[in-house]
Design a protein around this motif. Structure first.
Motif, PDB file in Angstrom:
ATOM      1  N   VAL A  55       0.839  -1.197   0.000  1.00 46.57           N
ATOM      2  CA  VAL A  55       0.000   0.000   0.000  1.00 46.57           C
ATOM      3  C   VAL A  55       0.877   1.251   0.000  1.00 46.57           C
ATOM      4  N   LYS A  56       1.899   1.236   0.844  1.00 47.92           N
ATOM      5  CA  LYS A  56       2.797   2.388   0.942  1.00 47.92           C
ATOM      6  C   LYS A  56       3.508   2.663  -0.373  1.00 47.92           C
ATOM      7  N   SER A  99       2.481   1.954  -3.319  1.00 44.16           N
ATOM      8  CA  SER A  99       1.542   2.274  -4.405  1.00 44.16           C
ATOM      9  C   SER A  99       0.910   3.648  -4.274  1.00 44.16           C
ATOM     10  N   LEU A 100       1.115   4.323  -3.145  1.00 42.49           N
ATOM     11  CA  LEU A 100       0.402   5.577  -2.885  1.00 42.49           C
ATOM     12  C   LEU A 100       0.555   6.599  -3.996  1.00 42.49           C
ATOM     13  N   GLU A 128      -8.005   8.357  -3.602  1.00 41.46           N
ATOM     14  CA  GLU A 128      -7.626   6.999  -3.197  1.00 41.46           C
ATOM     15  C   GLU A 128      -6.404   7.030  -2.286  1.00 41.46           C
ATOM     16  N   GLN A 129      -5.521   8.022  -2.500  1.00 34.27           N
ATOM     17  CA  GLN A 129      -4.360   8.156  -1.613  1.00 34.27           C
ATOM     18  C   GLN A 129      -4.797   8.387  -0.165  1.00 34.27           C
ATOM     19  N   GLY A 148      -5.626   5.144   1.292  1.00 35.92           N
ATOM     20  CA  GLY A 148      -4.396   4.409   1.571  1.00 35.92           C
ATOM     21  C   GLY A 148      -3.695   4.910   2.824  1.00 35.92           C
ATOM     22  N   PHE A 206     -10.239   2.073  -4.317  1.00 35.31           N
ATOM     23  CA  PHE A 206      -8.893   1.913  -3.746  1.00 35.31           C
ATOM     24  C   PHE A 206      -8.560   0.429  -3.555  1.00 35.31           C
ATOM     25  N   CYS A 207      -9.518  -0.327  -2.980  1.00 38.95           N
ATOM     26  CA  CYS A 207      -9.282  -1.752  -2.727  1.00 38.95           C
ATOM     27  C   CYS A 207      -9.010  -2.496  -4.037  1.00 38.95           C
ATOM     28  N   MET A 256      -5.622  -1.952  -5.446  1.00 36.42           N
ATOM     29  CA  MET A 256      -4.604  -2.750  -4.761  1.00 36.42           C
ATOM     30  C   MET A 256      -4.617  -4.219  -5.203  1.00 36.42           C
TER      31      MET A 256
END
Length: 281
Positions: free
Chosen positions: A5-6, A8-9, A16-17, A20, A52-53, A56
């Motif tokens: 997650v970190k 991909s921010l 979406e950030q 996250g 967002f989910c 990921m």
């Protein structure tokens, strides 16, 4: 998962950030809160949380939360979060529960199923031969020994529990081949328990010990069920080792119940009926 997650921010849309960042700030809360609360805390819409989910690589919020909860739980190391004199009730509750959960997860990851299997084999052989099964412990471990006797008695397995050191030594002197004794101690350094274990082993009984790795008792027993928990001794320290020992007894008792098999069912039903008849209506 949190590292992913970190990383991909920066590639996500600004909204979406924010989702996250909420995950990274409090992953436990994110795994348990409803979507309405997650959207409110992130200052985004509910569809943005779902997007967002999926960004990921997950099917949606439910899949993401399930994997996140598992990831957080798997990654919990044993770190004793000391209770402070200024802690509020909620702080104490969280710390005691977190300490216990972390210790249990560490045990789950470190436990030897082979040792549990050997202990179950020994207890089943003793049960089938109609020999004696005894539990020894002192202090808090004495409480565990009493609980173990109760659990085994429910299985129709006759057993005895002793928490007095002199009684343990005398009883160990009467054990012989085919008998089995389970000795429980967090430190594994109690003299009476050590002596009792050595006497029982010398007389031909099988000795199962639930104690810390590397303790004198661990070396004295024939089958070692490792229970490694660095118990604190300040006044605010929760007694997690007793719960761990109870859990180990639960595992062994359940394994033994499976070995006993179908003939156990009518016995348990009879016990339940008799106990129900004793209750006031």
């Amino acid at each position: 998962m949190l590292e992913r997650v970190k990383a991909s921010l920066t590639s996500l849309a600004p909204a979406e950030q924010r989702v996250g960042k909420l995950v990274l700030a409090d992953p436990r809360a994110f795994a348990t809160l409803p979507i309405t609360e997650l959207a409110l805390r992130s200052h985004v819409s509910k569809p943005t949380v779902v997007r967002f989910c999926r960004s990921m690589g997950y099917d949606g919020l439910s899949d993401f939360k399930l994997k996140l909860a598992g990831s957080v739980s798997e990654g919990v190391p044993f770190v004793h979060r000391s209770v402070d004199v200024d802690d509020k009730t909620n702080d104490v509750m969280v710390k005691v529960i977190d300490n216990t959960v972390a210790a249990f997860l560490k045990y789950r990851n470190d436990a030897s199923s082979a040792a549990i299997e050997k202990a179950t084999d020994a207890l089943a052989a003793t049960y089938n031969a109609g020999k004696r099964i005894e539990f020894f412990g002192v202090g808090n471990s004495g409480i565990v020994a009493q609980d173990a006797q109760h659990k085994f008695f429910r299985l129709g397995v006759t057993s005895i529990a002793y928490s007095d050191g002199h009684m343990q030594v005398m009883s160990a002197s009467l054990l012989g081949p085919g008998d089995c004794v389970v000795v429980i101690s967090n430190s594994g350094r109690t003299r009476d328990l050590m002596d009792s274990c050595e006497i029982a082993k010398k007389n031909g009984a099988t000795t199962i010990v639930i104690t810390a790795t590397g303790s004198p008792l661990a070396a004295a027993g024939q089958i070692h069920l490792a229970a490694d928990h660095p118990e604190g001794y300040d006044r605010y320290s929760p007694m997690v080792s007793r719960l761990m020992h109870l859990m180990i007894i639960d595992i062994v008792a359940t394994c033994l119940a499976l070995r006993i098999g179908a003939k156990l069912q009518p016995l348990l039903q009879e016990m339940k009926n008799n106990l129900r008849n004793k209750r006031y209506t």
